[in-house]
Write a protein that holds these residues in place. Structure first.
Motif, mmCIF file in Angstrom:
data_model
loop_
_atom_site.group_PDB
_atom_site.id
_atom_site.type_symbol
_atom_site.label_atom_id
_atom_site.label_comp_id
_atom_site.label_asym_id
_atom_site.label_seq_id
_atom_site.Cartn_x
_atom_site.Cartn_y
_atom_site.Cartn_z
ATOM 1 N N CYS A 66 0.847 -1.197 0.000
ATOM 2 C CA CYS A 66 0.000 0.000 0.000
ATOM 3 C C CYS A 66 0.883 1.248 0.000
ATOM 4 C CB CYS A 66 -0.892 0.034 1.236
ATOM 5 S SG CYS A 66 -2.133 -1.251 1.296
ATOM 6 N N VAL A 87 1.075 2.070 9.283
ATOM 7 C CA VAL A 87 -0.114 2.183 8.446
ATOM 8 C C VAL A 87 -0.137 3.580 7.826
ATOM 9 C CG1 VAL A 87 -2.639 2.125 8.486
ATOM 10 C CG2 VAL A 87 -1.334 0.576 9.955
ATOM 11 N N LEU A 91 -5.103 5.333 5.306
ATOM 12 C CA LEU A 91 -5.754 4.101 5.736
ATOM 13 C C LEU A 91 -6.234 4.213 7.181
ATOM 14 C CD1 LEU A 91 -4.646 0.622 4.610
ATOM 15 C CD2 LEU A 91 -5.612 0.958 6.845
ATOM 16 N N ASP A 94 -9.698 5.491 7.328
ATOM 17 C CA ASP A 94 -10.726 4.623 6.758
ATOM 18 C C ASP A 94 -11.024 3.537 7.801
ATOM 19 O OD1 ASP A 94 -12.211 2.698 5.374
ATOM 20 O OD2 ASP A 94 -11.091 2.978 3.508
ATOM 21 N N ARG A 97 -11.512 -0.248 6.742
ATOM 22 C CA ARG A 97 -10.285 -0.909 6.279
ATOM 23 C C ARG A 97 -9.276 -1.064 7.401
ATOM 24 N NH1 ARG A 97 -8.150 1.162 0.687
ATOM 25 N NH2 ARG A 97 -6.829 -0.665 0.959
ATOM 26 N N LEU A 98 -9.156 -0.042 8.266
ATOM 27 C CA LEU A 98 -8.253 -0.159 9.413
ATOM 28 C C LEU A 98 -8.715 -1.287 10.324
ATOM 29 C CD1 LEU A 98 -5.809 0.787 11.006
ATOM 30 C CD2 LEU A 98 -7.276 2.514 12.088
ATOM 31 N N TRP A 101 -7.411 -4.556 9.113
ATOM 32 C CA TRP A 101 -5.995 -4.729 9.449
ATOM 33 C C TRP A 101 -5.805 -4.978 10.935
ATOM 34 C CZ3 TRP A 101 -2.483 -6.150 6.236
ATOM 35 C CH2 TRP A 101 -2.632 -5.851 4.884
#
Length: 123
Positions: A66, A87, A91, A94, A97-98, A101
């Motif tokens: 990324c 990160v 990201l 978001d 999406r975080l 992860w």
């Protein structure tokens, strides 16, 4: 507390809430930053460099692909971390999406066996 660290903490808390695990997340001050734990296992490091997630090797490669993701360095000019990936800021903002992860980080942390205490040396 530093405003940047506080913002990263809120991003991480939002991700844990998105996963339905806000009560599993603990954040403690450590070495000028914050260490985050899920289920009492370390999963993230928040510092002036950003939010670094502890990930399994296969997940590290995917996150490093990324734009803006880099390996965490404990000290400027020091060797890169083998387990923590910073990160990208886009990201972190978001939440969904975080959260994905963070879930991967929690899985990696729970898969890590507990360290056994060292045997005491005999006199």
């Amino acid at each position: 507390m530093n405003a940047g660290l506080e913002a990263l903490r809120r991003d991480l808390e939002d991700a844990a809430t998105h996963l339905g695990r806000p009560h599993d997340l603990r954040v403690k001050p450590m070495f000028g930053g914050l260490m985050a734990y899920i289920g009492e296992k370390p999963c993230a490091w928040l510092s002036a460099q950003g939010l670094a997630l502890k990930l399994a090797a296969i997940d590290q490669d995917e996150l490093l692909a990324c734009e803006g993701a880099v390996r965490f360095q404990h000290k400027p000019g020091g060797p890169p971390s083998r387990g923590y990936i910073i990160v990208p800021p886009w990201l972190c903002r978001d939440t969904a999406r975080l959260a994905q992860w963070l879930s991967r980080s929690a899985e990696a942390a729970s898969a890590t066996p507990k360290k056994r205490p060292r045997p005491k040396a005999r006199p």
